[in-house]
Design an enzyme around this catalytic site. Structure first.
Site, PDB file in Angstrom:
ATOM      1  N   ASP A   1      -6.723   4.247  -4.743  1.00  0.00           N
ATOM      2  CA  ASP A   1      -7.413   4.131  -3.337  1.00  0.00           C
ATOM      3  C   ASP A   1      -7.632   5.241  -3.461  1.00  0.00           C
ATOM      4  OD1 ASP A   1      -7.289   2.120  -1.057  1.00  0.00           O
ATOM      5  OD2 ASP A   1      -7.589   3.894  -0.233  1.00  0.00           O
TER       6      ASP A   1
ATOM      7  N   LYS B   1       0.780  -1.039   0.547  1.00  0.00           N
ATOM      8  CA  LYS B   1       0.050  -0.509   0.251  1.00  0.00           C
ATOM      9  C   LYS B   1       0.711   1.503  -0.144  1.00  0.00           C
ATOM     10  CE  LYS B   1      -4.727   1.081   0.240  1.00  0.00           C
ATOM     11  NZ  LYS B   1      -5.780   0.072  -0.001  1.00  0.00           N
TER      12      LYS B   1
HETATM   13  O1  2IT Z   1      -7.957  -1.498  -0.718  1.00  0.00           O
HETATM   14  C1  2IT Z   1      -8.180  -2.020  -2.297  1.00  0.00           C
HETATM   15  O2  2IT Z   1      -7.733  -3.236  -2.576  1.00  0.00           O
HETATM   16  C2  2IT Z   1      -7.589  -1.047  -3.466  1.00  0.00           C
HETATM   17  N1  2IT Z   1      -7.396   0.542  -3.085  1.00  0.00           N
HETATM   18  C3  2IT Z   1      -7.241  -1.711  -4.565  1.00  0.00           C
HETATM   19  C4  2IT Z   1      -5.506  -1.963  -4.238  1.00  0.00           C
HETATM   20  C5  2IT Z   1      -5.830  -3.029  -5.538  1.00  0.00           C
HETATM   21  O3  2IT Z   1      -4.254  -3.295  -6.496  1.00  0.00           O
HETATM   22  O4  2IT Z   1      -6.098  -2.727  -7.277  1.00  0.00           O
END
Ligand code: 2IT
Length: 446
Positions: free
Chosen positions: A166, A126
């Site tokens: 996100d 993340k």
């Molecule tokens: O919280 C999540 O699963 C996302 N923001 C999507 C992450 C992604 O790699 O698509």
């Protein structure tokens, strides 16, 4: 909880001060693992949990940019590379003033388990920044994204770490970041997901998280012979996840009566449907981060400073942000006869709220299971990029449905096997943990 787990939590808190959301996420998972660790002493002997809690790599960097007045601004950027046992790091980038090292560590930790649940080969990661997109011009957003990528590019790659969107990061921001990555590396590759359709993106990726939430909630309702048809639904948020959830719930015959923003919530007794769903996208594009415009346009009630959980509904889909639904909100939902709380955001319910919802016998699913559709379709985007091919809308949507069905099945079966029938928290945590832990065992002490 066993002495071992209690000590572990104390150590996490002592070692990672000022990271309350991370503590909360770790505690929620370890709460589910007592039995697994008892049955499998080899995990404890190999310090699997201690290793899962410690990010493989944390990157923190300066993001300088110039605003429209010519002033130099500085934000902080991060990427947490949490776990790569089952695939390259994968997870979104969040631009929001609430972003801190601790909040991103909680999200990366959750992502590791979520990604394991999708059945696809993706590790956990993340990233983000405390940059506040609210009120920023397009030029400011572009310059910020470019500066952010000028550092991030050296840490990521299609087989290393694949970020996505996100909160505060949508198609526009992904485009600006992709453009800078391509320029720096001189390489057109699937390094980010959530890309535009004509340059490597996947159909259904924008809708995927919200659709997935509703597919998952449908599976939960089905265990009690129920469905979305004719139900009243409260959704919070009005971003990407909320939009997809409102669209699919409405399509399945439910009436969604609320959406919300940081400013308050709106109540539309006729249901948010048709053109009104499109207006959610317009409100988002305005960049004000306010939901009041909906009330003004459609002449419905607006409740400033309030959250939608006081409305009488059958189903609640929290799709905004962490800890947006507390114990009092849970009490309101329960007293109003709510039957299902299915998380679209990451950790939107506080631990006290979750406890109350669960002991009151409502259907409850944690975000790491029910919102996994977003990252799952990101995984499908990666697969399409690797093949240099695009699947049709139906192909992707059917795979998404199948994945949500598999996650639901894995959660219910695992919960039952570990003596916690109907507990989706236990089911999701144990399923995700076992997949990651077994991969780590196979790969030695690294
Ligand atoms: O919280 C999540 O699963 C996302 N923001 C999507 C992450 C992604 O790699 O698509």
């Amino acid at each position: 909880m066993s002495g071992y787990l209690k000590d572990l939590i104390s150590e996490v808190k002592a070692k990672n001060p000022a990271e309350p959301e991370f503590h909360q996420a770790v505690e929620e998972v370890t709460d589910s693992l007592e039995k697994v660790l008892e049955i499998h002493p080899e995990y404890r002997a190999a310090s699997i949990l201690e290793r899962i809690i410690e990010p493989e790599r944390v990157i923190s960097f300066r993001v300088p940019w110039i605003n429209d007045q010519g002033e130099v601004k500085v934000n902080r950027g991060y990427r947490i590379e949490m776990n790569s046992a089952i695939g390259p790091y994968k997870g979104g980038i969040r631009f929001h003033p609430s972003v801190t090292l601790g909040s991103l560590k909680f999200l990366a930790f959750e992502q590791t388990f979520k990604n394991a649940l999708t059945t696809l080969p993706m590790g956990g990661g993340k990233g983000g920044s405390d940059f506040d997109p609210r009120g920023k011009s397009d030029g400011e957003v572009m310059r910020f994204c470019q500066s952010f990528m000028c550092e991030l590019f050296r840490h990521i790659g299609p087989s290393t770490d694949v970020p996505a969107g996100d909160i505060g990061v949508g198609a526009r921001e992904i485009g600006y970041m992709f453009g800078m990555y391509k320029k720096l590396r001189n390489e057109f590759t699937g390094v980010l997901t959530g890309k535009g359709l004509n340059w490597g993106g996947s159909l259904v990726r924008p809708e995927a998280t919200g659709y997935g939430v509703v597919y998952f909630a449908s599976e939960m309702l089905q265990t009690r012979g129920l469905s979305f048809e004719g139900k009243t639904v409260a959704v919070s948020g009005f971003g990407n996840v909320a939009w997809g959830a409102v669209t699919k719930a409405t399509e399945l015959g439910a009436k969604v009566v609320t959406i919300s923003g940081p400013d308050g919530y709106i109540f539309d007794p006729e249901g948010i449907n048709g053109e009104k769903i499109k207006f959610m996208l317009e409100m988002r594009a305005r960049g004000k981060d306010m939901v009041k415009d909906y009330a003004d346009k459609y002449n419905v009630e607006y409740f400033p400073g309030k959250r939608p959980w006081e409305v009488k509904v059958d189903i609640a889909l929290p799709c905004a942000i962490q800890n947006e639904l507390n114990e009092d909100d849970a009490k309101n939902l329960i007293n109003n006869g709510c039957i299902c709380v299915c998380e679209g955001a990451n950790m939107p319910c506080t631990p006290q709220a979750v406890h109350l919802i669960q002991i009151s016998g409502l259907l409850y699913s944690p975000g790491k299971a029910s919102n996994a559709g977003g990252v799952a379709v990101s995984g499908l985007e990666m697969a399409q990029n690797s093949m240099r091919y695009n699947w049709t809308r139906d192909e992707v949507d059917n795979r998404l449905k199948l994945i949500m069905h598999s996650i639901h099945k894995a959660c219910t079966e695992t919960a039952e096997r570990y003596g916690a029938k109907g507990n989706y928290v236990t089911g999701a945590n144990i399923t995700g943990f076992l997949k990651v832990a077994n991969a780590m065992m196979d790969q030695g002490i690294v």
